[in-house]
Design a protein around this motif. Structure first.
Motif, PDB file in Angstrom:
ATOM      1  N   GLN A 296       0.821  -1.217   0.000  1.00  0.00           N
ATOM      2  CA  GLN A 296       0.000   0.000   0.000  1.00  0.00           C
ATOM      3  C   GLN A 296       0.855   1.267   0.000  1.00  0.00           C
ATOM      4  N   ASP A 297       1.970   1.252   0.756  1.00  0.00           N
ATOM      5  CA  ASP A 297       2.853   2.416   0.803  1.00  0.00           C
ATOM      6  C   ASP A 297       4.053   2.265  -0.149  1.00  0.00           C
ATOM      7  N   VAL A 298       4.639   1.097  -0.140  1.00  0.00           N
ATOM      8  CA  VAL A 298       5.804   0.809  -0.990  1.00  0.00           C
ATOM      9  C   VAL A 298       5.674  -0.619  -1.521  1.00  0.00           C
ATOM     10  N   SER A 299       5.777  -0.779  -2.829  1.00  0.00           N
ATOM     11  CA  SER A 299       5.811  -2.111  -3.430  1.00  0.00           C
ATOM     12  C   SER A 299       7.234  -2.652  -3.405  1.00  0.00           C
ATOM     13  N   LEU A 300       7.340  -3.979  -3.444  1.00  0.00           N
ATOM     14  CA  LEU A 300       8.655  -4.615  -3.350  1.00  0.00           C
ATOM     15  C   LEU A 300       8.732  -5.796  -4.314  1.00  0.00           C
ATOM     16  N   VAL A 301       9.854  -5.876  -5.056  1.00  0.00           N
ATOM     17  CA  VAL A 301      10.098  -6.961  -6.011  1.00  0.00           C
ATOM     18  C   VAL A 301      11.501  -7.504  -5.785  1.00  0.00           C
ATOM     19  N   GLY A 302      11.635  -8.834  -5.799  1.00  0.00           N
ATOM     20  CA  GLY A 302      12.940  -9.477  -5.643  1.00  0.00           C
ATOM     21  C   GLY A 302      13.369 -10.200  -6.899  1.00  0.00           C
ATOM     22  N   PHE A 303      14.339 -11.113  -6.721  1.00  0.00           N
ATOM     23  CA  PHE A 303      14.844 -11.903  -7.849  1.00  0.00           C
ATOM     24  C   PHE A 303      15.411 -13.204  -7.304  1.00  0.00           C
ATOM     25  N   ASP A 304      15.069 -14.323  -7.926  1.00  0.00           N
ATOM     26  CA  ASP A 304      15.573 -15.689  -7.659  1.00  0.00           C
ATOM     27  C   ASP A 304      14.499 -16.645  -7.166  1.00  0.00           C
ATOM     28  N   ASP A 305      13.405 -16.145  -6.588  1.00  0.00           N
ATOM     29  CA  ASP A 305      12.354 -16.992  -6.018  1.00  0.00           C
ATOM     30  C   ASP A 305      12.941 -18.078  -5.127  1.00  0.00           C
TER      31      ASP A 305
END
Length: 371
Positions: A296-305
């Motif tokens: 809601q305030d900040v979205s977050l995306v990673g890498f590697d699962d």
């Protein structure tokens, strides 16, 4: 048909197969090694004898017949992380399926010098390996793998970008040996493009990117892709350069970022993208402790699962590289270079690297940009 035991109940030999089939043991060897210099009728007769006796050729017998050791030498770095382990597992499984033996040496990617690398290659030479697979996550290891004076076929698992340019590194390989070299990797650029497509759809225009350690080629590729994609989609991006992949460092850096924005009264970017999932875990902790909601305030995306990312709170949107297929692709290249299989095809290729797809796993940590 019930298999007939060899003499004295022992494992049947090639000579017993030859006697039952009424041919020489050299003919049996040719059939086992798929030589074209055998008639179909003779091949069928020998195969029937093999089936009846339950004969299985040993690697040593095949090596004598083919002048090959049936052994592949694998030098791998980056084993502290999930992906390389999964790739090596699939390499070994496919090697066994083709009656090949894997000899593996694991190194610390940060401390493996050119001399160390060549010493490992010399050790494999003493084993008379037929080919090499080099898993080279860092620029130093990639350069060492290209400069290593080996004559056997070599397959390099690497990324398309880094401080060491692929064309420059490949120039270190003798022209006569370059036809015996293949490169495979993950399509990280394509994965980042899919992340950007989703980011744009959700309306994000300001992002913070946590880059991985500069000596890692994965980090270099992901950062180069992200910067170019941000420019193409008019996304303003600030890069936070990390020295490691560790969550603790990302946590500390994210805290500093939050304190800096707070002291200046500046609005936070609506999106944080990290170069791996471990960094995302550290960022997530810092956001939670500052009572900032994801997404809601900040979205977050990673890498590697990495394992358990689908059970984070909230579940992490991340990129899932197909490490198992990467291992399969590496072994297919080995088999092709040894003349035992067709040349593999890839959906994408870049800088001479055959690329294996990566999939974006859309979960709840990515949402519409906060306005």
């Amino acid at each position: 048909m019930t298999a007939v035991k060899g003499r004295g109940g022992k494992r049947p030999s090639m000579f017993e197969v030859a006697k039952l089939a009424g041919v020489s043991h050299q003919t049996v060897s040719r059939v086992i090694n798929h030589s074209p210099d055998v008639s179909e009728a003779t091949r069928a007769k020998v195969q029937a004898a093999i089936d009846r006796l339950g004969y299985r050729p040993s690697n040593s017998a095949r090596a004598l017949a083919s002048q090959r050791s049936r052994t592949i030498g694998l030098i791998a770095g980056g084993l502290r992380f999930f992906g390389p382990i999964s790739a090596i597992s699939s390499i070994e499984t496919m090697a066994r399926a083709h009656e090949l033996f894997m000899s593996v040496m694991l190194v610390h990617e940060a401390f493996c010098s050119q001399k160390d690398f060549e010493t490992l290659c010399d050790t494999f030479d003493e084993q008379n390996v037929d080919a090499f697979i080099f898993l080279t996550p860092t620029d130093a290891m990639f350069s060492a793998a290209c400069h290593a004076p080996v004559q056997q076929p070599r397959v390099l698992i690497t990324s398309t970008h880094g401080a060491v340019d692929i064309r420059t590194a490949m120039a270190a390989i003798r022209p006569m040996d370059q036809r015996k070299v293949a490169l495979v990797g993950i399509d990280q650029w394509g994965a980042m493009a899919e992340v950007m497509r989703l980011v744009a759809e959700y309306g994000h225009r300001r992002a913070l990117y946590f880059a991985g350690p500069q000596e890692w080629r994965d980090a270099g590729t992901r950062l180069a892709a992200w910067r170019q994609l941000c420019a193409e989609h008019a996304v303003e991006c600030v890069v936070e350069q990390c020295e490691s992949w560790e969550s603790a460092e990302a946590y500390t850096r994210m805290n500093h970022v939050l304190e800096d924005f707070g002291s200046r009264g500046a609005a936070l970017p609506s999106l944080v993208v990290t170069a791996n999932d471990s960094q995302a875990v550290g960022v997530m902790r810092a956001l939670h402790e500052h009572r900032l909601r994801i997404p809601q305030d900040v979205s977050l995306v990673g890498f590697d699962d990495m394992p358990a990312m689908d059970n984070m709170l909230p579940p992490l949107t991340t990129v899932r590289p197909d490490f198992e297929q990467l291992g399969v692709a590496a072994m297919k290249q080995v088999l092709h270079l040894l003349g035992e299989g067709p040349e593999p095809t890839f959906a994408a290729a870049s800088h001479g690297v055959g690329l294996v797809p990566a999939k974006v796993m859309l979960r709840n940590s990515l949402g519409p940009a906060a306005h």
